[in-house]
Design an enzyme around this catalytic site. Structure first.
Site, PDB file in Angstrom:
ATOM      1  N   HIS A 264      47.847   5.145 -12.161  1.00  6.48           N
ATOM      2  CA  HIS A 264      46.302   5.569 -12.045  1.00  6.48           C
ATOM      3  C   HIS A 264      46.529   6.262 -10.604  1.00  6.48           C
ATOM      4  CE1 HIS A 264      42.287   5.400 -10.711  1.00  6.48           C
ATOM      5  NE2 HIS A 264      42.671   4.355  -9.753  1.00  6.48           N
TER       6      HIS A 264
ATOM      7  N   ASN B 144      39.469  10.838  -8.946  1.00  5.81           N
ATOM      8  CA  ASN B 144      39.822   9.686  -9.270  1.00  5.81           C
ATOM      9  C   ASN B 144      38.510   9.176 -10.259  1.00  5.81           C
ATOM     10  OD1 ASN B 144      39.869   6.816  -9.692  1.00  5.81           O
ATOM     11  ND2 ASN B 144      40.295   6.358  -7.423  1.00  5.81           N
TER      12      ASN B 144
ATOM     13  N   CYS C  45      38.782   0.197 -10.958  1.00  2.77           N
ATOM     14  CA  CYS C  45      39.741   1.153 -11.290  1.00  2.77           C
ATOM     15  C   CYS C  45      40.875   0.567 -12.271  1.00  2.77           C
ATOM     16  CB  CYS C  45      40.423   2.080 -10.447  1.00  2.77           C
ATOM     17  SG  CYS C  45      39.260   2.977  -9.334  1.00  2.77           S
TER      18      CYS C  45
END
Ligand SMILES: CC(=O)CC(=O)SCCNC(=O)CCNC(=O)[C@H](O)C(C)(C)COP(=O)(O)OP(=O)(O)OC[C@H]1O[C@@H](n2cnc3c(N)ncnc32)[C@H](O)[C@@H]1OP(=O)(O)O
Length: 432
Positions: A341, A374, A201
């Site tokens: 994030h 996500n 990520c």
């Protein structure tokens, strides 16, 4: 050491515009002026940009199929023939409500799952090859949609892109997504490509960090950053013995984000955010907290769900101080704008709590998590776009000039980026 000839190969795109020739021009000027050949230091200095790299345009894209989080447990348990696991489905429903996600976009439809029964039980029926075959075409196509939007907003020709930085976890092909994007976007065959596979990520922030260095060290460079993810690589049926089967299906979404990055904006280019500084750090003792293993069945992702928010909470302040103190800024966290994030609601809550942020500070991150899930490294590009949208619409009354991007991923890795906004509330642009 002086060179007898200017190093023409240093910027071998002799026909590329966007100033990639301008460093050669400096060398040529010196020769015409009779001052003799340039030395290496002069060549290096001439090659650097005057100002910082800035994000000049952003594009995003998602697959066509949107799934609502409220409907997803029914869809998922039906598609995987798991309706008999009544208790597990109830647990999955409870989990889906805790992630901060309202809807997501997925490339894999019920129809696609029906066509690939081997995806249900990858431990018994290895299906990595079939998944990679899907990703091989679908990832570049989705990446191209986001890229075309970014290039259109930028307003110049695709052939003016000098560098391409592409990142994905969804695939392992050579030639990779970067090479596929060249014909799909009509880029020059001489575009300088960098492909980052399997960065988890933090990939989006890592790609922007690389783009900043390319833009600032190659005067006139225009770098296209592209991130694209499909979660079909992670798809399995729910398993009572493996909580990750639930987590992976409830949290992650598919999407692509692209940004054009360049320094010293030319007439007609409109900088959105200047990338002031970048840093990366590994959180000590966290190497098992997030992992993705490529197996013959599928990608097997592991997240220490309870530890990850705590580990991030314990390290985030140090990362921020390391990034901001050299710039003369302190720990006035509410004086910044934020792109964090959105790994899940628990991660945003932890960052909120540790930094004592006002509720509106993580609104852009929370909205992207809610609307898209996500999407691994893609997510920070969506948050950047959301911040820009809010500023242009004047929704962020009094938004600070300075901000921070924080991205997290396997390692446990924290990417920290200091940003300076060029967009005024209401849509105007300002340069520092
Ligand atoms: C891929 C990358 O590179 C980067 C990434 O972004 S990775 C993703 C990052 N995200 C995370 O790390 C997730 C962080 N954690 C969370 O979001 C939350 O802890 C969570 C949603 C998982 C749980 O939320 P919570 O508020 O603590 O709820 P909690 O009630 O404890 O858990 C919900 C259910 O899941 C279960 N559960 C939670 N964690 C579990 C675990 N590790 N193992 C087994 N069960 C678990 C709980 O037992 C509970 O089950 P019941 O409803 O049956 O009681």
């Amino acid at each position: 050491m002086a060179l007898s000839k200017p190093p023409a190969t240093a910027t071998s795109n002799s026909s590329v515009t966007a100033g990639s020739n301008s460093n050669l021009q400096v060398v040529a000027d010196r020769e015409t002026m009779g001052s003799g050949p340039a030395n290496v230091r002069d060549i290096c200095r001439a090659r650097r940009s005057d100002g910082p790299a800035a994000v000049l345009a952003i594009g995003t894209a998602n697959p066509a199929t949107c799934v609502l989080q409220d409907d997803f447990p029914d869809l998922y348990f039906r598609a995987t023939k798991s309706e008999h696991l009544v208790g597990l489905k109830e647990k999955f429903k409870r989990l889906c409500q805790k992630l901060g996600v309202q809807k997501r976009y997925l490339h894999h439809t019920e129809e696609l799952i029906r066509a690939h029964p081997e995806f249900l039980d990858p431990a018994q029926t290895p299906s990595l090859d079939e998944r990679l075959d899907i990703a091989k075409t679908a990832v570049p196509e989705l990446a191209a949609v986001a890229s075309r939007k970014a290039i259109a907003e930028w307003g110049r020709a695709a052939t003016d892109i000098t560098h391409l930085v592409v990142t994905t976890n969804s695939g392992a092909h050579i030639p990779g997504v970067d090479a596929r994007l060249v014909p799909l976007l009509g880029l020059r065959p001489t575009v300088r490509r960098t492909m980052l596979y399997l960065n988890g990520c933090f990939a989006g922030a890592a790609a922007l960090r690389v783009a900043k260095d390319l833009a600032e060290n190659n005067r006139g460079a225009r770098v296209l950053v592209v991130c694209a993810e499909l979660t079909v690589l992670l798809f399995t049926r729910p398993d009572e013995r493996d909580f990750m089967t639930l987590m992976n299906q409830g949290l992650f979404g598919d999407g692509a984000g692209a940004a054009v990055v360049g320094a010293d904006p030319a007439a007609g280019e409109r900088p959105l955010f200047e990338i002031v500084s970048t840093a990366q750090a590994i959180v000590p003792g966290s190497e098992d907290a997030i992992s993705i293993n490529v197996t013959k069945g599928c990608y097997v992702g592991h997240i220490s769900t309870r530890e990850v928010p705590v580990l991030i909470g314990g390290t985030v302040e140090r990362c921020l101080l390391d990034a901001l103190e050299p710039l003369g800024m302190g720990a006035e966290w509410n004086d910044l704008f934020w792109n964090v994030h959105p790994g899940s609601a628990a991660i945003l809550d932890e960052v909120d709590a540790v930094l004592r942020l006002r509720p509106e500070k993580l609104a852009a991150s929370r909205r992207v998590l809610s609307e898209y899930g996500n999407m691994f490294g893609v997510t920070v590009i969506f948050v950047l776009d959301e911040l820009r949208r809010r500023m242009e619409k004047g929704e962020e009354e009094g938004m600070p000039e300075w901000g921070v991007m924080l991205a997290f991923g396997p390692g446990l890795t924290v990417e920290t980026m200091v940003l300076h906004r060029c967009v005024e509330q209401g849509g105007g642009r300002r340069r520092s």
